[in-house]
Design a protein around this motif. Structure first.
Motif, PDB file in Angstrom:
ATOM      1  N   TYR A   1       0.840  -1.061   0.001  1.00 32.94           N
ATOM      2  CA  TYR A   1       0.025   0.124  -0.019  1.00 32.94           C
ATOM      3  C   TYR A   1       0.942   1.246  -0.012  1.00 32.94           C
ATOM      4  O   TYR A   1       1.805   1.518   0.866  1.00 32.94           O
ATOM      5  N   ASP A   2       0.626   2.054  -0.875  1.00 30.38           N
ATOM      6  CA  ASP A   2       1.450   3.351  -0.901  1.00 30.38           C
ATOM      7  C   ASP A   2       0.538   4.646  -0.025  1.00 30.38           C
ATOM      8  O   ASP A   2      -0.464   4.961  -0.681  1.00 30.38           O
ATOM      9  N   PRO A   3       0.953   5.039   1.077  1.00 29.10           N
ATOM     10  CA  PRO A   3       0.252   5.869   1.861  1.00 29.10           C
ATOM     11  C   PRO A   3      -0.095   7.148   1.254  1.00 29.10           C
ATOM     12  O   PRO A   3      -1.025   8.031   1.348  1.00 29.10           O
ATOM     13  N   GLU A   4       0.934   7.592   0.437  1.00 29.68           N
ATOM     14  CA  GLU A   4       0.991   9.104  -0.119  1.00 29.68           C
ATOM     15  C   GLU A   4       0.107   9.148  -1.363  1.00 29.68           C
ATOM     16  O   GLU A   4      -0.737   9.911  -1.441  1.00 29.68           O
ATOM     17  N   LYS A   5      -0.237   8.189  -1.948  1.00 31.84           N
ATOM     18  CA  LYS A   5      -1.261   8.013  -3.229  1.00 31.84           C
ATOM     19  C   LYS A   5      -2.545   7.294  -2.723  1.00 31.84           C
ATOM     20  O   LYS A   5      -3.369   7.308  -3.557  1.00 31.84           O
ATOM     21  N   GLU A   6      -2.426   6.876  -1.384  1.00 27.45           N
ATOM     22  CA  GLU A   6      -3.721   6.146  -0.823  1.00 27.45           C
ATOM     23  C   GLU A   6      -3.968   4.946  -1.946  1.00 27.45           C
ATOM     24  O   GLU A   6      -5.280   4.884  -2.053  1.00 27.45           O
ATOM     25  N   THR A   7      -3.123   3.998  -2.312  1.00 26.50           N
ATOM     26  CA  THR A   7      -3.709   3.181  -3.425  1.00 26.50           C
ATOM     27  C   THR A   7      -2.737   2.053  -3.201  1.00 26.50           C
ATOM     28  O   THR A   7      -1.611   1.901  -2.589  1.00 26.50           O
ATOM     29  N   LEU A   8      -3.358   0.752  -3.628  1.00 25.81           N
ATOM     30  CA  LEU A   8      -2.862  -0.450  -3.541  1.00 25.81           C
ATOM     31  C   LEU A   8      -1.747  -0.456  -4.799  1.00 25.81           C
ATOM     32  O   LEU A   8      -2.257  -0.123  -5.747  1.00 25.81           O
ATOM     33  N   ILE A   9      -0.614  -1.119  -4.257  1.00 22.24           N
ATOM     34  CA  ILE A   9       0.302  -1.352  -5.707  1.00 22.24           C
ATOM     35  C   ILE A   9       0.550  -2.713  -5.528  1.00 22.24           C
ATOM     36  O   ILE A   9       0.823  -3.661  -4.890  1.00 22.24           O
ATOM     37  N   LYS A  10       0.527  -2.975  -7.256  1.00 20.13           N
ATOM     38  CA  LYS A  10       1.132  -4.489  -7.517  1.00 20.13           C
ATOM     39  C   LYS A  10       2.372  -4.206  -8.496  1.00 20.13           C
ATOM     40  O   LYS A  10       2.657  -3.435  -9.535  1.00 20.13           O
ATOM     41  N   GLU A  11       3.578  -4.899  -8.150  1.00 22.71           N
ATOM     42  CA  GLU A  11       4.749  -4.905  -8.998  1.00 22.71           C
ATOM     43  C   GLU A  11       4.680  -6.389  -9.585  1.00 22.71           C
ATOM     44  O   GLU A  11       4.843  -7.612  -8.780  1.00 22.71           O
ATOM     45  N   ALA A  12       4.961  -6.590 -10.751  1.00 25.22           N
ATOM     46  CA  ALA A  12       5.249  -7.924 -11.397  1.00 25.22           C
ATOM     47  C   ALA A  12       5.787  -7.552 -12.720  1.00 25.22           C
ATOM     48  O   ALA A  12       5.571  -6.932 -13.463  1.00 25.22           O
ATOM     49  N   GLY A  13       6.848  -8.414 -12.723  1.00 24.01           N
ATOM     50  CA  GLY A  13       7.966  -8.374 -14.238  1.00 24.01           C
ATOM     51  C   GLY A  13       8.318  -6.996 -14.166  1.00 24.01           C
ATOM     52  O   GLY A  13       8.402  -6.552 -15.574  1.00 24.01           O
ATOM     53  N   GLY A  14       8.890  -6.300 -13.369  1.00 23.80           N
ATOM     54  CA  GLY A  14       9.162  -4.863 -13.425  1.00 23.80           C
ATOM     55  C   GLY A  14       8.211  -3.801 -13.819  1.00 23.80           C
ATOM     56  O   GLY A  14       8.575  -2.643 -13.955  1.00 23.80           O
ATOM     57  N   ILE A  15       7.080  -4.229 -13.752  1.00 25.17           N
ATOM     58  CA  ILE A  15       5.993  -3.293 -14.164  1.00 25.17           C
ATOM     59  C   ILE A  15       5.081  -2.848 -12.911  1.00 25.17           C
ATOM     60  O   ILE A  15       4.493  -3.970 -12.102  1.00 25.17           O
ATOM     61  N   THR A  16       4.939  -1.686 -12.283  1.00 27.75           N
ATOM     62  CA  THR A  16       4.198  -1.305 -11.314  1.00 27.75           C
ATOM     63  C   THR A  16       2.735  -0.761 -11.873  1.00 27.75           C
ATOM     64  O   THR A  16       2.538  -0.038 -12.604  1.00 27.75           O
ATOM     65  N   GLU A  17       1.801  -1.382 -11.059  1.00 30.06           N
ATOM     66  CA  GLU A  17       0.468  -0.965 -11.419  1.00 30.06           C
ATOM     67  C   GLU A  17      -0.362  -0.670  -9.976  1.00 30.06           C
ATOM     68  O   GLU A  17      -0.232  -1.003  -9.050  1.00 30.06           O
ATOM     69  N   GLU A  18      -0.944   0.556 -10.056  1.00 28.99           N
ATOM     70  CA  GLU A  18      -1.905   1.286  -9.253  1.00 28.99           C
ATOM     71  C   GLU A  18      -3.194   0.705  -9.349  1.00 28.99           C
ATOM     72  O   GLU A  18      -3.881   0.977 -10.363  1.00 28.99           O
TER      73      GLU A  18
END
Length: 689
Positions: A558-575
């Protein structure tokens, strides 16, 4: 003669009690039975003299003793053989200290059975009503029985009528209440408040050939019940009948004794909320000053199982005021009215949907509340709080229907020259008449307002908010749709992850199906889960510090600054949008295929938040819903769904009659500052010199 001359004389008897080491808090229990004795004797002697005058002295001497006692018993005021046969009173008994104890015992046993029960003459175990037997035993042990009785024998109440004796009784009982009341809930109603209640009742009734039945369900010693009756009798020729009930032994006994010297008065002993002794009666007028903030836990079962249907809702167990209010309403006849004294909690305690709010709503829905009057502070003898008179009426005038009047009489008083305990103010006659005139006019002025009853209603609208990130996104869009049992497509509540590792700071979990535990420390795998694993998992708060969930193909956090869940897979970050990471530990019993285990699960879900909004109420359903929607459109910016709506009721005097503090003129403040500055400069000069 003014009967109040005896007030100081009666309280002078306490000097003797103080002198022999009896605590002040115990004085009332020593004084009550002797005051009752003085009352009873004075009235029996007066009744006996009236009987002589009625029959004629010559004829009276020829009446056979048994016939005489039949005449006396027909009066229903009790009797005393010692007084009637020996024509001796307490004063005569106290003339001879040698024979005093024998004569006093004979005197007490000469009363009729009911009087002896009320006085506690033959009490065998513990306190019995006024418990004069127990008091006498203690006074004998202190060797002051004769001296104490002699002081009371000097108080001659025979020249005074019932109303005058009641006036003295009210003054004495007020001091008893001041001394012995242990909580602010035990309130003795002051005479000026009784007078105001009587004036309100008088403004609502008319002359009639029908009997006016007045009822007090917590009558105590009868001061309010009989005080109201006396004042009504001064204004009307209409016949009155009083009914009262109380469960305090001593106060019931005083009220019962008083009732026997009033035409057709009925006083019963017992807890009104548990056993209504007048269950088949209805009344023209109900009055009461029930205890404030007193728990009814001791008889919770009886009230919960009550079959009378008088209690529509059960309020907080810590305060039974609104139980008494519901009871009183149930006792009103078709055109009945009443005045009930309460503290502020009955106006606003309890949220929408609570029993307290529902009781108020039921009362207003029934259109039985005509007015609520706020009294001044410092009106009662052992508390300075605001108190309120609820005026209830089943026979409102047409222009009063569906309306409630609030009268702010907090400034309608005259300061006492000398305080009486906490009582520093009294609602004087001028103020009383002004309050009643305002109530009768039922028109607004600078201290009174009239409202449609719905004014006091409000919507407590529950909503389910969906929190979003800084881009307005929610994880809800990633939740798959699934057909429910009604065939509708709805999103599932969460997505379950299969973690390889959970890491937060120094804490790291890599085992997610636990089957082993230290048997020397834990009794079972289940207790290991409850005592060790669950507390550890409960610390994994994704908002407190970074929480990393690693699965076979991705990392989630969880990214508290953006208030969003983050998924990192294969070098790609998805909000993924605003959401929650929920880690839980659950004990699972063994099945045919699997052994018992502790499963640690991780779920991703949208960030839902239940909230409540308070919105003004409209009696028209469509208008009410439109008002709620307009409120939400104006103040709620996040996505939401409507949940339940509960209508609450409160009567808030502070909100309606709030007067902002008047600000002083700036020039005055600047002048004061300049004056202070000048004083500081003078002090500075003195120091330098």
């Amino acid at each position: 003669m003014n009967i109040l001359q005896y007030e100081s004389k009666i309280w002078a008897t306490a000097d003797l009690l103080r002198g022999c080491g009896i605590k002040e808090s115990e004085w009332p229990s020593f004084m009550m039975p002797f005051f009752a004795l003085a009352m009873i004797e004075s009235r029996l002697v007066r009744m006996f003299d009236d009987l002589k005058a009625e029959i004629g002295v010559n004829a009276f001497t020829k009446i056979h003793k048994e016939d005489l006692y039949d005449l006396i018993k027909d009066k229903g005021q009790g009797y005393n053989i010692f007084i009637f046969e020996k024509t001796q009173t307490l004063t005569d008994i106290c003339k001879n200290d040698k024979s005093f104890e024998i004569d006093f015992d004979t005197y007490l046993k000469g009363f009729d059975g009911e009087t002896k029960d009320l006085l506690g003459v033959d009490a065998s175990e513990g306190e019995k009503f006024l418990d004069i037997k127990g008091v006498i035993t203690k006074l004998k042990a202190k060797k002051v029985l004769f001296s104490y009785t002699k002081l009371w024998a000097e108080i001659d109440l025979k020249p005074f009528n019932n109303s005058e004796i009641t006036t003295l009784e009210e003054h004495i009982k007020r001091k008893w209440a001041d001394i012995s009341a242990e909580t602010a809930g035990e309130q003795y109603t002051p005479d000026d408040v009784i007078a105001l209640i009587a004036e309100i009742i008088a403004s609502k009734i008319e002359e009639s050939d029908t009997l006016l039945k007045i009822y007090d369900c917590t009558c105590g010693g009868g001061n309010m019940l009989f005080g109201v009756e006396d004042r009504i009798n001064q204004k009307f020729k209409r016949l009155t009948q009083t009914y009262g009930q109380d469960w305090n032994d001593a106060l019931y006994a005083l009220a019962k004794i008083e009732s026997r010297f009033r035409p057709d008065s009925k006083i019963e002993h017992g807890n009104t909320l548990v056993e209504d002794k007048f269950d088949n009666e209805e009344f023209d007028v109900v009055i009461a000053n029930p205890p404030y903030g007193v728990s009814w836990k001791g008889y919770e079962k009886d009230i919960t199982n009550d079959k009378t249907e008088r209690f529509k809702y059960l309020p907080s167990i810590s305060d039974g005021q609104l139980l008494f209010m519901q009871h009183l309403i149930s006792k009103l006849d078709a055109d009945g009215m009443g005045v009930v004294v309460h503290n502020g909690s009955t106006l606003f305690s309890g949220d929408a949907g609570s029993a307290e709010s529902n009781i108020r709503k039921w009362m207003l829905d029934s259109d039985i509340v005509e007015a609520v009057i706020q009294l001044p502070t410092d009106e009662f003898f052992n508390t300075g709080i605001y108190t309120y008179l609820w005026v209830i009426n089943k026979n409102k005038q047409p222009h009063h229907e569906n309306k409630v009047m609030l009268i702010n009489a907090s400034e309608k008083f005259k300061p006492l020259q000398k305080s009486k305990g906490s009582k520093k103010n009294e609602v004087d006659e001028v103020s009383r008449l002004e309050i009643v005139a305002t109530l009768s006019a039922y028109q607004e002025n600078d201290y009174a307002r009239v409202f449609d009853r719905e004014f006091f209603y409000f919507n407590k609208q529950a909503i389910m908010l969906t929190n979003v990130d800084e881009q307005g996104r929610t994880f809800e869009t990633h939740l798959p749709l699934k057909e429910d049992k009604f065939g509708e497509m709805k999103r599932v509540s969460s997505i379950e992850l299969t973690p390889n590792k959970i890491a937060q700071g120094e804490l790291e979990l890599t085992e997610f199906s636990i089957t082993k535990y230290d048997a020397t420390q834990y009794a079972s795998l289940e207790s290991y889960c409850a005592d060790a694993i669950k507390p550890k998992v409960a610390q994994l708060d994704y908002k407190e510090q970074p929480l990393l969930i690693t699965t076979a193909d991705a990392n989630f956090f969880y990214d508290p600054e953006k208030e969003t869940l983050i998924k990192e897979a294969g070098g790609i970050t998805e909000e993924l949008g605003c959401g929650k990471i929920i880690v839980s530990a659950n004990y699972k019993k063994a099945t045919k295929k699997l052994s018992e285990r502790i499963e640690i699960c991780v779920e991703l879900t949208a960030d839902y938040q239940k909230d409540y909004e308070i919105v003004s109420y409209h009696k028209d359903v469509a208008v009410n819903q439109t008002a709620i929607e307009a409120f939400m459109a104006r103040y709620i910016s996040k996505p939401f769904e409507y949940l339940e709506n509960v209508v609450g009721v409160e009567l808030n005097f502070n909100k309606i009659f709030y007067q902002p503090e008047k600000l002083r003129d700036v020039s005055v403040i600047l002048g004061e500052l300049a004056n202070i500055d000048g004083q500081l400069k003078l002090l500075e000069q003195e120091i330098l010199l």
